[in-house]
Motif scaffolding. Structure first.
Motif, mmCIF file in Angstrom:
data_model
loop_
_atom_site.group_PDB
_atom_site.id
_atom_site.type_symbol
_atom_site.label_atom_id
_atom_site.label_comp_id
_atom_site.label_asym_id
_atom_site.label_seq_id
_atom_site.Cartn_x
_atom_site.Cartn_y
_atom_site.Cartn_z
ATOM 1 N N GLU A 87 0.818 -1.215 0.000
ATOM 2 C CA GLU A 87 0.000 0.000 0.000
ATOM 3 C C GLU A 87 0.853 1.267 0.000
ATOM 4 O O GLU A 87 0.589 2.203 -0.749
ATOM 5 C CB GLU A 87 -0.957 0.004 1.193
ATOM 6 N N VAL A 88 1.886 1.290 0.823
ATOM 7 C CA VAL A 88 2.780 2.454 0.858
ATOM 8 C C VAL A 88 3.421 2.652 -0.507
ATOM 9 O O VAL A 88 3.427 3.757 -1.056
ATOM 10 C CB VAL A 88 3.855 2.290 1.952
ATOM 11 N N ASN A 89 3.941 1.587 -1.083
ATOM 12 C CA ASN A 89 4.594 1.690 -2.387
ATOM 13 C C ASN A 89 3.617 2.062 -3.494
ATOM 14 O O ASN A 89 3.940 2.870 -4.367
ATOM 15 C CB ASN A 89 5.323 0.391 -2.718
ATOM 16 N N TYR A 90 2.426 1.511 -3.461
ATOM 17 C CA TYR A 90 1.405 1.813 -4.461
ATOM 18 C C TYR A 90 1.012 3.293 -4.419
ATOM 19 O O TYR A 90 0.978 3.972 -5.445
ATOM 20 C CB TYR A 90 0.176 0.916 -4.231
ATOM 21 N N LEU A 91 0.720 3.795 -3.244
ATOM 22 C CA LEU A 91 0.301 5.189 -3.123
ATOM 23 C C LEU A 91 1.429 6.161 -3.434
ATOM 24 O O LEU A 91 1.211 7.200 -4.067
ATOM 25 C CB LEU A 91 -0.277 5.447 -1.736
ATOM 26 N N LEU A 92 2.641 5.835 -3.029
ATOM 27 C CA LEU A 92 3.783 6.697 -3.328
ATOM 28 C C LEU A 92 4.050 6.734 -4.830
ATOM 29 O O LEU A 92 4.220 7.803 -5.419
ATOM 30 C CB LEU A 92 5.018 6.235 -2.566
ATOM 31 N N TYR A 93 4.059 5.578 -5.468
ATOM 32 C CA TYR A 93 4.285 5.516 -6.911
ATOM 33 C C TYR A 93 3.229 6.334 -7.659
ATOM 34 O O TYR A 93 3.543 7.118 -8.553
ATOM 35 C CB TYR A 93 4.271 4.062 -7.381
ATOM 36 N N ASN A 94 1.990 6.148 -7.269
ATOM 37 C CA ASN A 94 0.925 6.890 -7.943
ATOM 38 C C ASN A 94 1.005 8.378 -7.669
ATOM 39 O O ASN A 94 0.625 9.186 -8.524
ATOM 40 C CB ASN A 94 -0.449 6.321 -7.584
ATOM 41 N N TYR A 95 1.503 8.762 -6.505
ATOM 42 C CA TYR A 95 1.696 10.191 -6.274
ATOM 43 C C TYR A 95 2.724 10.747 -7.249
ATOM 44 O O TYR A 95 2.545 11.840 -7.805
ATOM 45 C CB TYR A 95 2.103 10.529 -4.839
ATOM 46 N N PHE A 96 3.803 10.024 -7.489
ATOM 47 C CA PHE A 96 4.808 10.501 -8.445
ATOM 48 C C PHE A 96 4.190 10.663 -9.843
ATOM 49 O O PHE A 96 4.465 11.650 -10.534
ATOM 50 C CB PHE A 96 6.007 9.561 -8.499
ATOM 51 N N LEU A 97 3.359 9.715 -10.262
ATOM 52 C CA LEU A 97 2.700 9.832 -11.570
ATOM 53 C C LEU A 97 1.785 11.055 -11.604
ATOM 54 O O LEU A 97 1.782 11.815 -12.577
ATOM 55 C CB LEU A 97 1.898 8.562 -11.881
ATOM 56 N N TYR A 98 1.003 11.223 -10.545
ATOM 57 C CA TYR A 98 0.126 12.388 -10.437
ATOM 58 C C TYR A 98 0.940 13.683 -10.465
ATOM 59 O O TYR A 98 0.616 14.621 -11.190
ATOM 60 C CB TYR A 98 -0.696 12.306 -9.146
ATOM 61 N N PHE A 99 1.995 13.737 -9.680
ATOM 62 C CA PHE A 99 2.843 14.925 -9.573
ATOM 63 C C PHE A 99 3.411 15.307 -10.942
ATOM 64 O O PHE A 99 3.376 16.473 -11.335
ATOM 65 C CB PHE A 99 3.970 14.654 -8.570
ATOM 66 N N GLU A 100 3.925 14.321 -11.677
ATOM 67 C CA GLU A 100 4.474 14.601 -13.003
ATOM 68 C C GLU A 100 3.415 15.199 -13.921
ATOM 69 O O GLU A 100 3.673 16.164 -14.638
ATOM 70 C CB GLU A 100 5.019 13.323 -13.639
ATOM 71 N N ASN A 101 2.233 14.616 -13.887
ATOM 72 C CA ASN A 101 1.146 15.066 -14.747
ATOM 73 C C ASN A 101 0.623 16.434 -14.330
ATOM 74 O O ASN A 101 0.453 17.327 -15.155
ATOM 75 C CB ASN A 101 0.024 14.019 -14.718
ATOM 76 N N GLN A 102 0.376 16.611 -13.056
ATOM 77 C CA GLN A 102 -0.230 17.842 -12.539
ATOM 78 C C GLN A 102 0.689 19.054 -12.672
ATOM 79 O O GLN A 102 0.242 20.151 -12.987
ATOM 80 C CB GLN A 102 -0.618 17.645 -11.068
ATOM 81 N N TYR A 103 1.968 18.855 -12.409
ATOM 82 C CA TYR A 103 2.915 19.972 -12.372
ATOM 83 C C TYR A 103 3.865 20.005 -13.565
ATOM 84 O O TYR A 103 4.836 20.755 -13.568
ATOM 85 C CB TYR A 103 3.696 19.951 -11.058
ATOM 86 N N LYS A 104 3.581 19.177 -14.556
ATOM 87 C CA LYS A 104 4.373 19.150 -15.803
ATOM 88 C C LYS A 104 5.863 18.963 -15.511
ATOM 89 O O LYS A 104 6.719 19.680 -16.034
ATOM 90 C CB LYS A 104 4.144 20.421 -16.621
ATOM 91 N N GLN A 105 6.143 17.984 -14.674
ATOM 92 C CA GLN A 105 7.517 17.643 -14.316
ATOM 93 C C GLN A 105 7.850 16.273 -14.897
ATOM 94 O O GLN A 105 6.958 15.454 -15.114
ATOM 95 C CB GLN A 105 7.673 17.593 -12.803
ATOM 96 N N ASN A 106 9.103 16.024 -15.154
ATOM 97 C CA ASN A 106 9.546 14.707 -15.598
ATOM 98 C C ASN A 106 10.614 14.232 -14.639
ATOM 99 O O ASN A 106 11.758 14.671 -14.705
ATOM 100 C CB ASN A 106 10.077 14.766 -17.029
ATOM 101 N N LEU A 107 10.220 13.342 -13.756
ATOM 102 C CA LEU A 107 11.150 12.793 -12.767
ATOM 103 C C LEU A 107 11.857 11.547 -13.293
ATOM 104 O O LEU A 107 12.763 11.045 -12.643
ATOM 105 C CB LEU A 107 10.411 12.435 -11.482
ATOM 106 N N ARG A 108 11.437 11.054 -14.420
ATOM 107 C CA ARG A 108 11.944 9.770 -14.918
ATOM 108 C C ARG A 108 13.296 9.916 -15.585
ATOM 109 O O ARG A 108 13.431 10.601 -16.582
ATOM 110 C CB ARG A 108 10.965 9.143 -15.892
ATOM 111 N N ARG A 109 14.235 9.244 -15.016
ATOM 112 C CA ARG A 109 15.579 9.174 -15.605
ATOM 113 C C ARG A 109 15.893 7.715 -15.908
ATOM 114 O O ARG A 109 17.035 7.307 -15.923
ATOM 115 C CB ARG A 109 16.629 9.708 -14.625
ATOM 116 N N PHE A 110 14.831 6.917 -16.107
ATOM 117 C CA PHE A 110 15.018 5.476 -16.339
ATOM 118 C C PHE A 110 14.280 5.064 -17.587
ATOM 119 O O PHE A 110 13.528 5.768 -18.166
ATOM 120 C CB PHE A 110 14.539 4.653 -15.149
#
Length: 110
Positions: A87-110
């Protein structure tokens, strides 16, 4: 905008005394409407991606002249040797996806 109780997500594994609190308007709605369902990702996938996202996030926290400090306010203490649970990993991962989309950020370096 006024925050409501639905705008706050507590991500926790009480047995590990670990907690992240996300206060972000829209995250709950996004999570309920756009995220893949629980069980879609394996725990190893989530742990791997969260390690990479957290590394990039923390790098940006350390560079406030390069990255908006109002977006990257606090370091995330995510340690790959700790089993936080699905649950912790699921919610954290989805927050990163939301954050990238909402704030037009690209955190992915992979």
């Amino acid at each position: 905008m006024k925050l409501s109780a639905n705008d706050t997500i507590r991500i926790a594994n009480d047995s590990l005394e670990y907690e992240i609190t996300i206060i972000d308007i829209g995250y709950t709605t996004w999570l309920n409407g756009r995220a893949q369902p629980r069980g879609f990702y394996s725990i190893s996938f989530l742990e791997n991606r969260n390690c990479m996202y957290v590394t990039e996030w923390n790098n940006r926290v350390l560079e406030p002249l390069r990255y908006d400090p109002s977006l990257y306010e606090m370091r995330i203490d995510y340690q790959p040797n700790i089993k936080y649970g699905y649950e912790v990993n699921y919610l954290l991962y989805n927050y990163f996806l939301y954050f990238e989309n909402q704030y037009k950020q690209n955190l992915r370096r992979f």
